[in-house]
Scaffold this active site. Sequence first.
Site, short mmCIF file in Angstrom:
data_model
loop_
_atom_site.label_atom_id
_atom_site.label_comp_id
_atom_site.label_asym_id
_atom_site.label_seq_id
_atom_site.Cartn_x
_atom_site.Cartn_y
_atom_site.Cartn_z
N GLY A 14 -10.81 63.65 -15.21
CA GLY A 14 -11.28 62.53 -16.05
C GLY A 14 -12.05 61.65 -15.49
O GLY A 14 -12.99 61.10 -15.97
N ASN A 15 -11.69 61.20 -14.21
CA ASN A 15 -12.49 60.16 -13.34
C ASN A 15 -13.91 60.46 -13.08
O ASN A 15 -14.51 59.70 -12.49
CB ASN A 15 -11.74 59.63 -12.22
CG ASN A 15 -11.40 60.41 -11.15
OD1 ASN A 15 -11.47 61.80 -11.40
ND2 ASN A 15 -11.33 59.79 -9.95
N LYS A 57 0.40 67.57 -27.14
CA LYS A 57 -0.87 66.92 -26.70
C LYS A 57 -1.28 65.89 -27.47
O LYS A 57 -1.70 66.17 -28.84
CB LYS A 57 -1.99 68.00 -26.45
CG LYS A 57 -3.03 67.48 -25.58
CD LYS A 57 -2.83 67.76 -24.35
CE LYS A 57 -4.25 66.62 -23.73
NZ LYS A 57 -3.91 66.18 -22.21
N LYS A 59 -7.71 71.93 -19.28
CA LYS A 59 -8.84 72.60 -18.49
C LYS A 59 -8.67 73.17 -17.27
O LYS A 59 -9.27 74.19 -16.76
CB LYS A 59 -9.92 71.39 -18.61
CG LYS A 59 -9.54 70.19 -17.67
CD LYS A 59 -10.36 70.15 -16.16
CE LYS A 59 -10.03 69.20 -15.46
NZ LYS A 59 -8.73 68.65 -15.27
N LYS A 65 -2.73 71.80 -12.68
CA LYS A 65 -3.40 71.80 -11.56
C LYS A 65 -2.81 72.83 -10.70
O LYS A 65 -3.48 73.89 -10.05
CB LYS A 65 -3.83 70.46 -10.95
CG LYS A 65 -4.57 69.49 -11.91
CD LYS A 65 -4.94 68.19 -11.26
CE LYS A 65 -5.19 67.18 -12.45
NZ LYS A 65 -6.30 67.68 -13.25
P1 ADP Z 1 -7.54 64.61 -14.25
O1 ADP Z 1 -7.82 63.75 -15.49
O2 ADP Z 1 -8.19 64.43 -13.27
O3 ADP Z 1 -7.70 66.22 -14.70
P2 ADP Z 1 -4.82 63.96 -14.57
O4 ADP Z 1 -5.13 62.53 -14.59
O5 ADP Z 1 -4.11 64.70 -15.52
O6 ADP Z 1 -6.06 64.63 -13.92
O7 ADP Z 1 -3.80 64.12 -13.42
C1 ADP Z 1 -3.95 63.48 -11.91
C2 ADP Z 1 -2.92 62.53 -11.89
O8 ADP Z 1 -1.78 63.16 -11.64
C3 ADP Z 1 -3.00 61.81 -10.57
O9 ADP Z 1 -3.93 60.53 -10.71
C4 ADP Z 1 -1.80 61.12 -10.32
O10 ADP Z 1 -1.29 59.92 -10.81
C5 ADP Z 1 -0.81 62.12 -11.21
N1 ADP Z 1 0.17 62.69 -10.23
C6 ADP Z 1 1.47 63.02 -10.97
N2 ADP Z 1 2.37 63.69 -10.09
C7 ADP Z 1 1.69 63.86 -8.99
C8 ADP Z 1 1.84 64.34 -7.73
N3 ADP Z 1 3.13 64.94 -7.40
N4 ADP Z 1 1.05 64.31 -6.71
C9 ADP Z 1 -0.24 63.78 -6.97
N5 ADP Z 1 -0.35 63.01 -8.16
C10 ADP Z 1 0.39 63.21 -9.00
MG MG Z 2 -6.83 62.28 -16.22
#
Ligand code: ADP
Ligand code: MG
Length: 315
Positions: free
Chosen positions: A11-12, A129, A214, A276
């Site tokens: 997302g970021n 979701k 995704k 992930k």
């Molecule tokens: P994106 O939108 O980049 O695909 P998400 O925002 O869904 O990803 O997930 C990333 C987030 O997961 C990180 O910003 C962090 O806050 C969170 N997170 C949760 N558990 C963990 C972990 N064990 N290690 C690192 N980050 C984690």
């Molecule tokens: Mg996100």
Amino acid sequence: MNKRIVIALGGNALLDPKADGSVAEQIRVIERSCEKIAQIIAQGYGVVVTHGNGPQVGNLLIQQEEAKELVPSLPLDVCDAMTQGQLGYWIQQKLREVLARRGLAKSVVTVVTQVRVDPNDPAFASPTKPIGPFYSESERLVLEQKGYVLRRVGQGARAWRRVVASPDPKEIVELEPIRALLEAGVVVIACGGGGVPVVCEDGHWRGVEAVIDKDLASALLAIELGAHVLLILTDVERVALHFGTPRQRLLERMSVREARKYLSEGHFPAGSMGPKVEAAIRFLEAGGERACITSLEKALEALEGRAGTEVYRGL
Ligand code: ADP
Ligand code: MG
């Protein structure tokens, strides 16, 4: 052929949560992300970019809702396809520009991707979701008549939100054209927002009201393309154990077996880091060479083994 890499943008990489979300701002963030992708292309990799679409599809659903008295509102699968076009278009424009600045004349193209899911996937029985706008109690009753599932997600007047299923991706429908483009040296953007979830019944294909993760779609795409590397770019540099607690420990490397163990111990939540890590596991178990999870900023360093969390096959 060059080494192939699937880069999954979080997302970021598309939207700055601290900024105003204007078009100019979104394009600025995308251009910065394209600089990072260009660094990897400059290393000689054949690149496929995948990306999320949460905030964008959420906004589009709000537009459908607000304009429904004027024009018929579009369903979620169509909004998914539209955001693939929206974000793909911006990435095409900015990545080509950034590459040209580096003297790399590459074509960049978006493939609006359908991803087949199983209509009997157990996920359809328990939608989780949240998507789109927040609704009031009375709106909720109307929407439930339409067959939507709503959950209370907060307090106050507008506390309800639609929830949809997140079924497992089974097949990338446009796999062969994606492969052909990659082999022709084109930078391909595919599986945006996890792809449009579709089902096939008696030879008839149709979109379904669901959201595919995704990262899991990216893993399937990487496996099917025989990619060497799956690079998942999010907003943390490393995966952590005991994330966000005083016991937090950042991981430079973890084996597939360790990853499975930590996942089952609850270190990686379902809505964020869980998919992930699951994507990395699936990719490696299917024969992928390398899977890295890191921040957008550290993308190149992670590829060079100097940053991020590398998940590896073995014990
Ligand atoms: P994106 O939108 O980049 O695909 P998400 O925002 O869904 O990803 O997930 C990333 C987030 O997961 C990180 O910003 C962090 O806050 C969170 N997170 C949760 N558990 C963990 C972990 N064990 N290690 C690192 N980050 C984690
Ligand atoms: Mg996100």
